[in-house]
Design an enzyme around this catalytic site. Structure first.
Site, PDB file in Angstrom:
ATOM      1  N   LYS A 296       0.814  -1.225   0.000  1.00 15.06           N
ATOM      2  CA  LYS A 296       0.000   0.000   0.000  1.00 15.06           C
ATOM      3  C   LYS A 296       0.843   1.268   0.000  1.00 15.06           C
ATOM      4  CE  LYS A 296      -2.509  -0.546   3.720  1.00 15.06           C
ATOM      5  NZ  LYS A 296      -2.111  -1.867   4.191  1.00 15.06           N
TER       6      LYS A 296
ATOM      7  N   ARG B 168      -9.396   0.776   9.561  1.00 15.51           N
ATOM      8  CA  ARG B 168      -8.965  -0.598   9.759  1.00 15.51           C
ATOM      9  C   ARG B 168      -9.977  -1.382  10.575  1.00 15.51           C
ATOM     10  NH1 ARG B 168      -3.177   0.374   9.048  1.00 15.51           N
ATOM     11  NH2 ARG B 168      -1.943  -1.514   9.352  1.00 15.51           N
TER      12      ARG B 168
ATOM     13  N   ARG C 180      11.364  -6.831   4.421  1.00 15.97           N
ATOM     14  CA  ARG C 180      11.314  -5.372   4.338  1.00 15.97           C
ATOM     15  C   ARG C 180      12.330  -4.717   5.271  1.00 15.97           C
ATOM     16  NH1 ARG C 180       5.661  -2.340   4.851  1.00 15.97           N
ATOM     17  NH2 ARG C 180       5.592  -3.147   6.980  1.00 15.97           N
TER      18      ARG C 180
ATOM     19  N   ARG D 237      11.638  -2.949  10.936  1.00 16.34           N
ATOM     20  CA  ARG D 237      10.647  -2.440  11.874  1.00 16.34           C
ATOM     21  C   ARG D 237      10.375  -3.499  12.940  1.00 16.34           C
ATOM     22  NH1 ARG D 237       5.693  -0.157   8.344  1.00 16.34           N
ATOM     23  NH2 ARG D 237       4.571  -1.434   9.838  1.00 16.34           N
TER      24      ARG D 237
ATOM     25  N   ARG E  19      -0.206  -9.357  13.135  1.00 18.79           N
ATOM     26  CA  ARG E  19      -0.803  -8.335  12.260  1.00 18.79           C
ATOM     27  C   ARG E  19      -1.702  -8.959  11.212  1.00 18.79           C
ATOM     28  NH1 ARG E  19       4.380  -5.975  10.295  1.00 18.79           N
ATOM     29  NH2 ARG E  19       3.246  -4.536   8.938  1.00 18.79           N
TER      30      ARG E  19
HETATM   31  P1  ADP Z   1       1.237  -2.097   7.879  1.00 16.67           P
HETATM   32  O1  ADP Z   1       0.114  -1.745   6.963  1.00 16.67           O
HETATM   33  O2  ADP Z   1       2.446  -2.560   7.160  1.00 16.67           O
HETATM   34  O3  ADP Z   1       0.850  -2.973   9.035  1.00 16.67           O
HETATM   35  P2  ADP Z   1       1.145   0.570   9.007  1.00 16.67           P
HETATM   36  O4  ADP Z   1       2.311   1.455   8.938  1.00 16.67           O
HETATM   37  O5  ADP Z   1      -0.060   0.900   8.218  1.00 16.67           O
HETATM   38  O6  ADP Z   1       1.754  -0.829   8.595  1.00 16.67           O
HETATM   39  O7  ADP Z   1       0.680   0.358  10.521  1.00 16.67           O
HETATM   40  C1  ADP Z   1       1.562  -0.014  11.532  1.00 16.67           C
HETATM   41  C2  ADP Z   1       0.828  -0.112  12.867  1.00 16.67           C
HETATM   42  O8  ADP Z   1       0.265   1.164  13.214  1.00 16.67           O
HETATM   43  C3  ADP Z   1      -0.356  -1.066  12.912  1.00 16.67           C
HETATM   44  O9  ADP Z   1       0.033  -2.399  13.134  1.00 16.67           O
HETATM   45  C4  ADP Z   1      -1.167  -0.485  14.075  1.00 16.67           C
HETATM   46  O10 ADP Z   1      -0.609  -0.825  15.326  1.00 16.67           O
HETATM   47  C5  ADP Z   1      -0.977   1.009  13.899  1.00 16.67           C
HETATM   48  N1  ADP Z   1      -2.066   1.565  13.058  1.00 16.67           N
HETATM   49  C6  ADP Z   1      -1.925   2.127  11.825  1.00 16.67           C
HETATM   50  N2  ADP Z   1      -3.114   2.508  11.330  1.00 16.67           N
HETATM   51  C7  ADP Z   1      -4.036   2.164  12.265  1.00 16.67           C
HETATM   52  C8  ADP Z   1      -5.464   2.262  12.355  1.00 16.67           C
HETATM   53  N3  ADP Z   1      -6.184   2.789  11.352  1.00 16.67           N
HETATM   54  N4  ADP Z   1      -6.073   1.801  13.482  1.00 16.67           N
HETATM   55  C9  ADP Z   1      -5.370   1.272  14.481  1.00 16.67           C
HETATM   56  N5  ADP Z   1      -4.042   1.126  14.465  1.00 16.67           N
HETATM   57  C10 ADP Z   1      -3.367   1.565  13.373  1.00 16.67           C
END
Ligand code: ADP
Ligand code: ZN
Length: 212
Positions: A13, A88, A122, A155, A166
């Site tokens: 994404k 999410r 990654r 990360r 996740r």
């Molecule tokens: P990825 O899509 O690779 O998991 P992101 O950078 O989008 O990575 O998100 C990393 C973390 O940030 C998630 O695992 C969560 O803990 C938090 N996070 C991001 N966006 C949200 C959201 N919309 N609601 C709740 N937690 C979020």
């Protein structure tokens, strides 16, 4: 145009978001990036988010919805925006519908096997945030960012235990949004299983979906 990007962690994404944001001149709003920045700056939100993020869990809806609402009120969102990583949960999607009208939701799809490979390989630049992959997008010098020479790191949530968590969280809490937006007739599915060299094909599928 107000767009939402949906898809499992590791589907790419962030990479697509950067390109789409340039093509349509709309800001890319990544809740993950906002949280990581907050953690770096040791803000209140950052301290709260960190414990959840490191474990691969979602940050509570209340906190997340508040930061997105504030972000969408900024001037640069007036002519459209692209959300990457939000909503999410169904609760977040309901809240978003109160804040703004969404025109299109792009749902990126790839098999678990591909997803796990992308996440576990990654690496990110600790200075500028640029994303690499040990096999698929290797830096010119191992462990060093091509752009700024910063150190590449993994990360915390890309370590195996958190990846599993996740993906579980995605399936349980986020995947239901696919049907949620299908019912609203604004969902477009995009095949994201193509290798990174073919990212342009993925972007061209995105353009078709947005311009139809
Ligand atoms: P990825 O899509 O690779 O998991 P992101 O950078 O989008 O990575 O998100 C990393 C973390 O940030 C998630 O695992 C969560 O803990 C938090 N996070 C991001 N966006 C949200 C959201 N919309 N609601 C709740 N937690 C979020
Ligand atoms: Zn860098």
């Amino acid at each position: 145009m107000n767009i939402v990007l949906l898809g499992s962690p590791g589907v790419g994404k962030g990479t697509y978001a950067e390109k789409i944001s340039k093509i349509y001149s709309i800001p890319q709003i990544s809740t993950g990036d906002i949280f990581r920045e907050a953690i770096k700056n040791e803000t209140k939100v950052g301290l709260e988010a960190k414990s959840y993020m490191d474990k691969g869990e979602l940050v509570p809806d209340e906190v997340t919805i508040k930061i997105v609402k504030e972000r969408l009120e900024k001037d640069d969102c007036k002519n459209g925006f692209m959300l990457d990583g939000f909503p999410r949960t169904i609760a977040q999607a309901d809240a978003l519908s109160e804040i703004s009208k969404i025109d299109k939701v792009l749902s990126f799809v790839a098999d678990d096997e591909i997803i796990i490979d992308r996440l576990s390989g990654r690496r990110v630049c600790s200075e500028c945030g640029r994303i690499f992959h040990v096999k698929n997008i290797p830096p010119k010098i191992e462990g060093i960012c091509d752009i700024c020479e910063g150190k590449l790191i993994q990360r915390e949530d890309d370590k195996p235990e958190s990846i599993k968590k996740r993906l579980d969280v995605y399936k349980k809490q986020t995947a239901p949004l696919i049907d949620y937006y299908k019912e609203k007739n604004i969902l477009a599915e995009i095949d994201a299983s193509k290798p990174i060299e073919k990212v342009d094909e993925i972007i061209s599928d995105v353009r078709k979906a947005l311009e139809e």
